[in-house]
Design a protein around this motif. Structure first.
Motif: not given
Lengths: 599, 266
Positions: B186-212
C-alpha cells in the motif's frame, strides 16, 4: 460528457472574452497594452462576461511549439515599443543591442554569375576602375549616403524570438492573459457577418469570444479565411511577397564586426535580392536575404542564394570560420497598405503584418505591428471600461481611428506606391523607391497593369542556357529527385558550395543544426496539393524550388510528377502558398516547425 | 482507491538546443541559458503521464506537480504541459538546471510537499524522474522520499499496476537489461520513473484551459527558494559528440545503410 481516445473531454465550446490568434509582435503589443491597462485602478470594476466574477478571460493561441520560435531579422527604430515600454532595457533581452553603425552596401558580383542588367554591370566596372577613389574593398562599396527613410540609427537590433519570449513572459506574469503555444487555430467562427471566436485545429473545439484579435501573420489560416469570406476593400490586393531567410552565426574570434553594426546590402547574390547583416552582443551576427515575388526567376531559391550571400568577400572576411547557431525562414507580405484588409468588423479586429502594417519603403514591420496591437489594446480598454460591445462601429471608432491618426498611417501612405517600380524592372524599382521616399509619397511610378510573374524557363535563361541544356537539367533533377535550381545555377557558373560543416552546411543540416525542425505526430499533413492534375501540367514546380526546408520534392518514387510533402522538414514559412502559380496549395494550420529561439 | 499523486519535475533545455557550459567555480551555467527554450524534464514528464494514466483508472485521484524552476520559464512551459492532462501545480520560484545541488533541491521539494495541508500519506504516491535531462544526479527522488519518511522506494520504474487487493505491482529496470517485479502492499511509496510505456499525450486545449484556473494562481504565489551553494565545481564539459559527415553522390541507399551499420558495429 464525450471523451476522446485519451479520455479528455471533447466537443465542449470554451468561453473567453478575447481570443487572439498568433503570438507575434502585434499580439504582444496588444496583450502588453491590455494587461498593463487592466491593472490600473479605473479598470478595477471590469469583469468577464464569459465567466462572471473573474477578470476578463484573455487567451492567445500560437501555432509554433514555443512563443520564442518566431523568425525575423529585426533592426527597428522601436518607436512604438519604446512608447509602450519607456524603460525598455535591451540588456534584459538576450541578443538585443542598440544600433551603433549603419551602412548601405553595394555588393559587386565577384563571380560573374548573377543576372545583372547592363547598368549594374557598368556600375561594377566603374567601382573596380575607381576603387581607390570610391573606397571599394572586398568587392563592396559602402555608399556614402543612404536616404533618411532607410535609417534605423536610433533603434535596436533584436532577435524576434527572444523579444517575443521576453514580452510573452512579462504578459503572462501579470496573470491576466494566457498564451498557448503549439495550439494552431484552424479558422474563425463566422456566423452571419459576425466573428464569434475560433476553431482549434487540434480537436476542432470552438473557443467563443466577444472579440477575436487576428494577428496570425501573412499566411495565417484565420486571416486568409476572413479575406475569403469578407473579401478585400476596393483597390486592395495582396500580391507582393518575399521569403526572408537568415542564419544566426557565432562569429569567429578574428571577426572585426562590432556589436550594433547594421549593414543593408544590394546587388548580390542577384540584383533583386536584398540582404542584411546585424551584429548582436556576444559575437553573434544575423545575416540574411529577401527573395521577392517580383523576381522573375522560375527556379527561385533562398537557401543556395543565402550561402552565396554569406560568402561574398565583403561579408566572408568577417564570417569565415564562424559557426551556424540558428537558421530560419518566413514569408513577408510586402504589399503594405495596398494589402490592407478590413481592419475591423463585428467581433473581430486585425493587427500586425496580416493587417498590412508593414512599411515596404523603410523595410520595417515589427515596430509597426506592435503599434497596431497597442492601438487595439487602448481601444479595447476603452470599450471594456465603458461596457460597449465589440461591434464594427465601436472598433473602427476606437482602433481604426487611432491607426489612421498615427505615424503608421502617414508613413504607410508614403510607402504605398514606393515599390510599384519593381513591377517594371530593377532600375525603375530603385527610382520609384527614391521618388516616393524623397517626396514623402507625392511622386511615385505608376503600377503596371499586370504584375511581374516568373518567366518560362527558356525565356529566363535565354542567352545563357540552351533549351536542350534546360531539358537535360530537368531530366537530371527528376531522376535525382533534386530541385532544379541547383543544377541550373551550376550550369550558369555559380560555384559549388564547399561545405565546411560549421557555417556552410547542407540544407538538411541547416534544418537540423540551425532550425532544429520538428513535427508532432498527431496532425495530418498541413500542405496539400488540391488538384494533382494541375501539378502535372506545371512546368517549373516553383513550390519545390522555393521551399525553405526542402519539404516539397518531386520524388523519384512518385514519377507522376505531383510533388510530395514531408511535414518533418516544413518550417511553416508559407512560401509554397504564394508561389504556386495556380493557387493549388492548401496551407493549413499545424504546430511544429522551427525549434530555434534565436531567430 | 483514489490516490494523491505528487509528481516532482523541473525544467530542462529543449533537447534540440546546442548547449555550452560556461565555467565559473561558484556558479557554473549554460551559455545564454535565459534564452534557451525549455521543456518539462523528459524523465519527470514520463512520470507525469503515468500519473495521469493512473488517475483515470482511479476516480478521485488528484495529481499535483511540484516544480522548482525560474517562475517566468515555468509559466511558459506550463502552457504546454497543462494541455496534456489535468493536474494541480505547486510552484517554487528558484534556480533550475543541471548545476543545482541535489540535496538542496530535494530539501526544498520535500518542504513544499510537507506543507500541503491536505496531505494524506495513506494515499500518497510520490512520482518523479529516475534522473534528469539536465544532469542526471539520480538521487533527488530518493532524498525527497527519505525526508518525507517514505521507505518504499522504487527506481527506474517502467510499469505500475494496481491489483484487486490494492497492492501496487511495480516493474523496475535492473542490470543486464532485465526487469524486477515488486509488490508493495500500500502507499505511501516513491516511484522514480524511467521511460514508462506511455506515449506523450497530444495537446488538449480544453484541458489546458481548465488546468490554468488553478495553475495561474499557483504561479502567482510561487514561493521564492534560494538554494545554498554546496558544491564546488572543478570543471564542466559536454559529453563528447562525434559527428562524421561525408557527402556522397551516386551511392545506392543500400550501400549507405551497409556502411552505417558497419560504422555502428565498430
Amino acid at each position: 460528457m464525450i471523451e476522446d481516445n485519451n479520455g479528455q473531454p471533447q466537443g465542449q465550446a470554451l468561453d473567453a472574452d478575447i481570443v487572439c490568434t498568433g503570438f507575434g509582435p502585434a499580439v504582444a503589443g496588444f496583450l502588453w497594452t491590455l494587461t498593463q491597462g487592466l491593472q490600473q485602478p479605473e479598470m478595477a470594476g471590469v469583469e468577464s462576461k464569459a465567466v462572471p466574477g473573474l477578470p476578463p478571460q484573455i487567451v492567445c493561441y500560437e501555432r509554433a511549439d514555443d512563443i520564442s520560435f518566431g523568425v525575423s531579422g529585426v533592426v527597428t527604430r522601436a518607436r512604438a515599443i519604446r512608447a509602450s515600454i519607456p524603460d525598455l532595457d535591451p540588456s534584459a533581452i538576450p541578443l538585443a543591442a542598440k544600433v551603433r553603425d549603419e551602412k548601405l552596401i553595394y555588393l559587386l558580383d565577384p563571380l560573374g554569375a548573377t543576372r545583372r542588367p547592363a547598368w549594374m554591370r557598368l556600375a561594377d566596372q566603374l567601382c573596380r576602375a575607381l576603387s581607390g577613389v570610391l573606397g571599394v574593398e572586398h568587392e563592396g562599396l559602402a555608399l556614402p549616403w543612404a536616404p533618411e527613410f532607410l535609417h534605423k540609427r536610433d533603434g535596436f537590433i533584436f532577435s524576434l524570438g527572444q523579444f517575443n519570449q521576453w514580452a510573452g513572459q512579462q504578459v503572462m506574469m501579470t496573470g491576466l492573459a494566457q498564451i498557448w503555444p503549439a495550439t494552431p487555430v484552424a479558422g474563425p467562427l463566422i456566423e452571419g457577418e459576425e466573428v464569434r471566436g475560433v476553431r482549434l485545429a487540434a480537436d476542432g473545439s470552438e473557443v467563443r469570444a466577444a472579440l477575436t484579435v487576428v494577428g496570425d501573420g501573412p499566411v495565417g489560416a484565420v486571416g486568409r479565411q476572413l479575406d475569403e469570406h469578407f473579401g478585400m476593400p476596393a483597390g486592395r490586393r495582396r500580391d507582393e511577397w518575399a521569403v526572408g531567410m537568415k542564419m544566426v552565426i557565432d562569429l569567429p574570434e578574428d571577426s572585426a564586426l562590432e556589436e550594433g553594426t547594421v549593414w543593408h546590402t544590394i546587388g548580390f547574390p542577384e540584383p533583386e535580392i536584398f540582404g542584411f547583416l546585424y551584429v548582436h552582443p556576444g559575437r553573434v551576427a544575423s545575416a540574411g536575404i529577401f527573395v521577392p515575388s517580383w523576381m522573375d526567376s522560375p527556379v527561385r531559391t533562398s537557401y543556395r542564394y543565402l550561402q552565396h550571400f554569406v560568402q561574398h568577400p565583403y561579408l566572408w572576411r568577417n564570417l569565415r570560420g564562424g559557426r551556424l547557431r540558428s537558421w530560419g525562414a518566413k514569408s513577408l507580405l510586402e504589399s503594405g497598405r495596398r494589402g490592407e484588409p478590413y481592419l475591423a468588423g463585428d467581433g473581430y479586429a486585425r493587427i500586425g503584418e496580416c493587417s498590412g502594417s508593414t512599411n515596404v519603403l523603410t523595410g520595417s514591420g515589427v515596430d509597426e505591428a506592435w503599434l497596431t496591437g497597442a492601438q487595439l489594446g487602448e481601444a479595447v480598454l476603452e470599450l471594456l471600461r465603458s461596457g460597449k460591445p465589440f461591434t464594427r462601429e465601436n472598433l473602427e471608432a476606437g482602433y481604426v481611428a487611432r491607426r489612421r491618426a498615427s505615424w503608421l498611417e502617414r508613413e504607410s501612405q508614403v510607402a504605398e506606391r514606393a515599390r510599384n517600380g519593381f513591377q517594371w524592372g530593377l532600375l525603375p524599382g530603385f527610382v520609384g523607391m527614391a521618388l516616393a521616399g524623397l517626396t514623402g509619397g507625392r511622386l511615385a511610378l505608376p503600377r503596371r497593369g499586370e504584375d511581374r510573374k516568373p518567366k518560362k524557363l527558356a525565356d529566363y535563361y535565354a542567352g545563357r542556357l540552351s533549351r536542350s541544356q534546360i531539358e537535360r537539367a530537368r531530366q537530371q533533377a527528376e531522376a535525382e529527385a533534386r530541385p532544379l535550381h541547383d543544377i541550373l545555377m551550376d550550369l550558369c557558373g555559380w560555384p559549388a558550395v564547399e561545405y565546411d560543416g560549421q557555417l556552410l552546411v547542407s540544407h538538411q543540416d541547416a534544418l537540423l543544426m540551425g532550425g532544429k525542425v520538428q513535427a508532432p505526430g498527431e496532425f495530418p499533413d498541413h500542405v496539400v496539393f488540391r488538384n494533382p492534375e494541375l501539378c502535372l501540367r506545371c512546368e517549373a514546380h516553383l513550390c519545390v524550388e522555393i521551399c525553405s526546408g526542402e519539404a516539397i520534392r518531386v520524388s523519384a518514387e512518385n514519377p507522376s510528377g505531383v510533388p510530395a510533402f514531408d511535414r518533418e522538414k516544413c518550417v511553416h514559412c508559407g512560401a509554397c502558398l504564394w508561389n504556386c502559380p495556380v493557387s493549388n496549395i492548401e496551407f493549413c494550420a499545424a504546430p511544429g516547425g522551427l525549434h530555434s529561439a534565436e531567430n | 482507491m483514489p490516490y494523491q499523486i505528487i509528481v516532482c519535475g523541473g525544467l530542462a533545455p529543449d533537447p534540440l538546443q546546442t548547449l555550452e557550459p560556461v565555467f565559473d567555480p561558484a556558479k557554473p551555467s549554460l551559455k545564454n541559458e535565459l534564452m534557451l527554450p525549455a521543456v518539462f524534464d523528459p524523465w519527470a514528464a514520463h512520470a507525469l503521464y503515468e500519473a495521469g494514466h493512473l488517475a483515470k483508472q482511479h476516480p478521485g485521484t488528484v495529481v499535483r506537480v511540484v516544480s522548482l524552476a525560474p517562475k517566468a520559464k515555468l509559466q511558459q512551459v506550463m502552457m504546454t504541459v497543462a494541455q496534456k492532462m489535468p493536474f494541480e501545480l505547486v510552484a517554487l520560484d528558484g534556480p533550475g538546471g543541471g548545476f543545482t545541488d541535489a540535496a538542496a533541491v530535494s530539501a526544498a521539494l520535500a518542504e513544499a510537499i510537507s506543507a500541503m495541508a491536505d496531505l494524506d500519506r495513506s494515499r500518497l504516491l510520490l512520482f518523479g524522474g529516475w534522473e534528469s535531462a539536465t544532469r542526471g544526479a539520480g538521487v533527488v527522488m530518493q532524498r525527497v522520499a527519505e525526508r518525507l519518511g517514505i521507505t518504499e522506494q522504487f527506481l527506474a520504474v517502467d510499469e505500475l499496476s494496481v491489483d484487486a487487493d490494492g497492492s501496487l505491482v511495480i516493474k523496475e529496470r535492473i542490470e543486464g537489461g532485465r526487469h524486477q517485479i515488486s509488490r508493495c502492499a500500500a502507499p505511501p511509496a516513491m516511484l522514480a520513473w524511467a521511460t514508462g510505456n506511455l506515449p506523450e499525450p497530444p495537446n488538449h486545449p480544453q484541458t489546458g484551459m481548465a488546468n490554468m484556473r488553478v495553475i495561474m494562481p499557483a504561479l502567482q504565489k510561487a514561493k521564492p527558494v534560494a538554494l545554498e551553494p554546496a558544491i564546488e565545481y572543478l570543471r564542466t564539459a559536454l559529453p563528447a559528440a562525434v559527428r562524421q559527415t561525408r557527402v556522397v553522390k551516386d551511392v545506392p541507399a543500400a550501400d549507405i545503410a551497409r556502411e552505417i551499420a558497419e560504422w555502428i558495429r565498430q
